[in-house]
Design an enzyme around this catalytic site. Sequence first.
Site, PDB file in Angstrom:
ATOM      1  N   PHE A  37       0.676  -1.178   0.141  1.00  0.00           N
ATOM      2  CA  PHE A  37       0.011   0.265   0.273  1.00  0.00           C
ATOM      3  C   PHE A  37       0.816   1.565  -0.238  1.00  0.00           C
ATOM      4  CE2 PHE A  37      -4.376  -1.490   2.239  1.00  0.00           C
ATOM      5  CZ  PHE A  37      -4.629  -2.089   0.820  1.00  0.00           C
ATOM      6  N   ARG A  38       1.949   1.267   0.983  1.00  0.00           N
ATOM      7  CA  ARG A  38       2.784   1.998   0.979  1.00  0.00           C
ATOM      8  C   ARG A  38       3.854   2.804   0.015  1.00  0.00           C
ATOM      9  NH1 ARG A  38       0.881   1.058   5.641  1.00  0.00           N
ATOM     10  NH2 ARG A  38      -0.569   2.388   7.254  1.00  0.00           N
ATOM     11  N   ASP A 108      -3.613 -12.364  -0.017  1.00  0.00           N
ATOM     12  CA  ASP A 108      -3.512 -13.064  -1.382  1.00  0.00           C
ATOM     13  C   ASP A 108      -3.281 -14.592  -0.934  1.00  0.00           C
ATOM     14  OD1 ASP A 108      -0.626 -13.624  -0.421  1.00  0.00           O
ATOM     15  OD2 ASP A 108       0.229 -11.956  -0.598  1.00  0.00           O
ATOM     16  N   HIS A 123      -5.661 -10.542   9.166  1.00  0.00           N
ATOM     17  CA  HIS A 123      -6.731 -10.010   8.161  1.00  0.00           C
ATOM     18  C   HIS A 123      -7.143 -10.919   6.818  1.00  0.00           C
ATOM     19  CE1 HIS A 123      -4.403  -5.923   8.687  1.00  0.00           C
ATOM     20  NE2 HIS A 123      -4.691  -6.412   9.582  1.00  0.00           N
ATOM     21  N   CYS A 131     -21.091 -15.222   1.655  1.00  0.00           N
ATOM     22  CA  CYS A 131     -22.365 -15.010   0.974  1.00  0.00           C
ATOM     23  C   CYS A 131     -22.909 -14.184   2.077  1.00  0.00           C
ATOM     24  CB  CYS A 131     -23.776 -15.570   0.416  1.00  0.00           C
ATOM     25  SG  CYS A 131     -25.254 -15.286   0.920  1.00  0.00           S
ATOM     26  N   CYS A 134     -27.228 -16.404   3.625  1.00  0.00           N
ATOM     27  CA  CYS A 134     -26.883 -17.564   4.175  1.00  0.00           C
ATOM     28  C   CYS A 134     -25.751 -18.263   4.127  1.00  0.00           C
ATOM     29  CB  CYS A 134     -27.580 -18.472   3.180  1.00  0.00           C
ATOM     30  SG  CYS A 134     -26.486 -19.341   1.628  1.00  0.00           S
ATOM     31  N   CYS A 153     -24.978 -14.252  -4.264  1.00  0.00           N
ATOM     32  CA  CYS A 153     -25.305 -15.660  -3.859  1.00  0.00           C
ATOM     33  C   CYS A 153     -26.256 -16.553  -4.697  1.00  0.00           C
ATOM     34  CB  CYS A 153     -25.699 -15.888  -2.109  1.00  0.00           C
ATOM     35  SG  CYS A 153     -25.555 -17.834  -1.739  1.00  0.00           S
ATOM     36  N   SER A 193       5.679  -2.496   7.558  1.00  0.00           N
ATOM     37  CA  SER A 193       6.549  -1.813   8.582  1.00  0.00           C
ATOM     38  C   SER A 193       6.505  -1.334   9.427  1.00  0.00           C
ATOM     39  CB  SER A 193       6.123  -0.513   7.550  1.00  0.00           C
ATOM     40  OG  SER A 193       4.377   0.058   7.483  1.00  0.00           O
ATOM     41  N   ASN A 217      13.260  -6.205   6.306  1.00  0.00           N
ATOM     42  CA  ASN A 217      12.524  -4.805   5.573  1.00  0.00           C
ATOM     43  C   ASN A 217      13.570  -4.025   5.015  1.00  0.00           C
ATOM     44  OD1 ASN A 217       9.837  -4.546   5.259  1.00  0.00           O
ATOM     45  ND2 ASN A 217      10.212  -2.498   6.795  1.00  0.00           N
TER      46      ASN A 217
HETATM   47  P1  NAD Z   1       3.218  -1.881   4.263  1.00  0.00           P
HETATM   48  O1  NAD Z   1       2.802  -1.159   3.256  1.00  0.00           O
HETATM   49  O2  NAD Z   1       3.099  -0.947   5.550  1.00  0.00           O
HETATM   50  O3  NAD Z   1       4.556  -2.171   4.873  1.00  0.00           O
HETATM   51  C1  NAD Z   1       5.023  -2.873   3.531  1.00  0.00           C
HETATM   52  C2  NAD Z   1       6.744  -2.521   3.699  1.00  0.00           C
HETATM   53  O4  NAD Z   1       7.422  -3.573   3.116  1.00  0.00           O
HETATM   54  C3  NAD Z   1       7.354  -1.184   3.639  1.00  0.00           C
HETATM   55  O5  NAD Z   1       7.782  -0.970   5.116  1.00  0.00           O
HETATM   56  C4  NAD Z   1       8.393  -1.366   2.531  1.00  0.00           C
HETATM   57  O6  NAD Z   1       8.847  -0.325   2.314  1.00  0.00           O
HETATM   58  C5  NAD Z   1       8.415  -3.197   2.688  1.00  0.00           C
HETATM   59  N1  NAD Z   1       8.418  -4.224   1.309  1.00  0.00           N
HETATM   60  C6  NAD Z   1       8.072  -3.752   0.303  1.00  0.00           C
HETATM   61  N2  NAD Z   1       8.936  -4.167  -0.516  1.00  0.00           N
HETATM   62  C7  NAD Z   1      10.076  -4.934  -0.348  1.00  0.00           C
HETATM   63  C8  NAD Z   1      10.859  -6.219  -1.058  1.00  0.00           C
HETATM   64  N3  NAD Z   1      10.956  -6.461  -2.513  1.00  0.00           N
HETATM   65  N4  NAD Z   1      11.611  -6.335  -0.252  1.00  0.00           N
HETATM   66  C9  NAD Z   1      11.571  -6.124   1.283  1.00  0.00           C
HETATM   67  N5  NAD Z   1      10.376  -5.260   1.770  1.00  0.00           N
HETATM   68  C10 NAD Z   1       9.970  -4.495   1.560  1.00  0.00           C
HETATM   69  O7  NAD Z   1       2.294  -2.901   4.898  1.00  0.00           O
HETATM   70  P2  NAD Z   1       2.128  -4.093   5.548  1.00  0.00           P
HETATM   71  O8  NAD Z   1       2.434  -3.393   7.282  1.00  0.00           O
HETATM   72  O9  NAD Z   1       1.425  -5.607   5.400  1.00  0.00           O
HETATM   73  O10 NAD Z   1       0.181  -2.918   6.127  1.00  0.00           O
HETATM   74  C11 NAD Z   1      -0.592  -2.897   4.756  1.00  0.00           C
HETATM   75  C12 NAD Z   1      -1.855  -2.763   4.793  1.00  0.00           C
HETATM   76  O11 NAD Z   1      -2.329  -3.928   3.947  1.00  0.00           O
HETATM   77  C13 NAD Z   1      -2.002  -4.823   5.949  1.00  0.00           C
HETATM   78  O12 NAD Z   1      -3.128  -4.994   6.568  1.00  0.00           O
HETATM   79  C14 NAD Z   1      -1.922  -5.771   4.843  1.00  0.00           C
HETATM   80  O13 NAD Z   1      -3.247  -6.147   5.196  1.00  0.00           O
HETATM   81  C15 NAD Z   1      -2.719  -5.154   3.446  1.00  0.00           C
HETATM   82  N6  NAD Z   1      -1.844  -5.528   1.710  1.00  0.00           N
HETATM   83  C16 NAD Z   1      -1.896  -6.414   1.649  1.00  0.00           C
HETATM   84  C17 NAD Z   1      -1.421  -7.196   0.388  1.00  0.00           C
HETATM   85  C18 NAD Z   1      -1.027  -8.550   0.014  1.00  0.00           C
HETATM   86  O14 NAD Z   1      -1.960  -9.487   0.556  1.00  0.00           O
HETATM   87  N7  NAD Z   1      -0.313  -8.926  -0.585  1.00  0.00           N
HETATM   88  C19 NAD Z   1      -0.520  -5.902  -0.698  1.00  0.00           C
HETATM   89  C20 NAD Z   1      -1.033  -4.507  -0.093  1.00  0.00           C
HETATM   90  C21 NAD Z   1      -1.765  -4.360   1.395  1.00  0.00           C
END
Ligand code: NAD
Length: 252
Positions: A37-38, A108, A123, A131, A134, A153, A193, A217
């Site tokens: 996301f970030r 995922d 999550h 659904c 039901c 459904c 993060s 990370n």
């Molecule tokens: P976050 O986005 O807060 O943090 C992700 C961290 O991973 C960041 O610090 C980033 O710098 C680091 N990062 C990115 N690519 C990397 C790599 N190749 N190697 C090492 N580090 C790497 O993510 P979060 O703390 O997991 O929280 C975000 C929310 O978004 C969660 O609630 C999650 O459920 C959801 N989300 C899930 C997915 C998924 O299921 N793949 C994808 C996006 C967001």
Amino acid sequence: MAQEQAINRIVELLSRSNNTVVVTGAGISTEAGIPDFRGEKGIYRTLGERYVLGILNIDTFRREPDTFYEFYRQYFMFPPVEPSPAHFMLAKMEKMGLIKAVVTQNIDNLHQKAGNKRVVAVHGNAERFICTGCGTRFKSQYVVEFPELIPTCDKCEQILKPDVVLFGEHIQNYLDARDLITGAKLLVVIGSSLTVYPLAGFVKEFSTFYQDLVIINKGPTQLDHATAVKLNTDSTGEVLEEIVRRVELHRR
Ligand code: NAD
């Protein structure tokens, strides 16, 4: 700490621990092709965090399902991707008895797909829909192929909800996740993060017990100051491969 030294220290900690738990976030799946996301391509950057939170919440799902599903179909119906090398390494580490469980914020399904048996997903799982009438479960393929925007459904015709935790909902498996994390001897956080609560709070609680915290990370996290080892990398797969290689050498 240089990478070489950090990896050696992680191998040492892993070999000493009989209760290692791994916590993963979106960063472990970016190498599989799913943006976090970030990050640069993440929706918090491209669309703005407020906008995303305004749609991805339980109220919008209930009151404006069309707005919700337009957004959800565009950004959350992940294309079929394969697990990354890091996911496969974690499955191998579980088989080798090196880690007890993976607690993940990801939705995922890639840890399960890679072969990890004990995965606690807080999550939810985007592969499933439920659904609201039901309770029947559906695979995401049903929704992909559904002829209308809002999937319903095939038994009771009520709206389906993705089995993911939306803003405003409680996390899933709260107690399992908390017990695994706070009860661990060694905790390894990968690709998070540590800003999303309550999981980040469990890790914070763990770190106050003077047990060993490892963070792998790209970039800073909220708990870097509390680590035994912080390894900065965007190749979590390569790092885990090297760790496993050295553990195997160690065991010979
Ligand atoms: P976050 O986005 O807060 O943090 C992700 C961290 O991973 C960041 O610090 C980033 O710098 C680091 N990062 C990115 N690519 C990397 C790599 N190749 N190697 C090492 N580090 C790497 O993510 P979060 O703390 O997991 O929280 C975000 C929310 O978004 C969660 O609630 C999650 O459920 C959801 N989300 C899930 C997915 C998924 O299921 N793949 C994808 C996006 C967001």
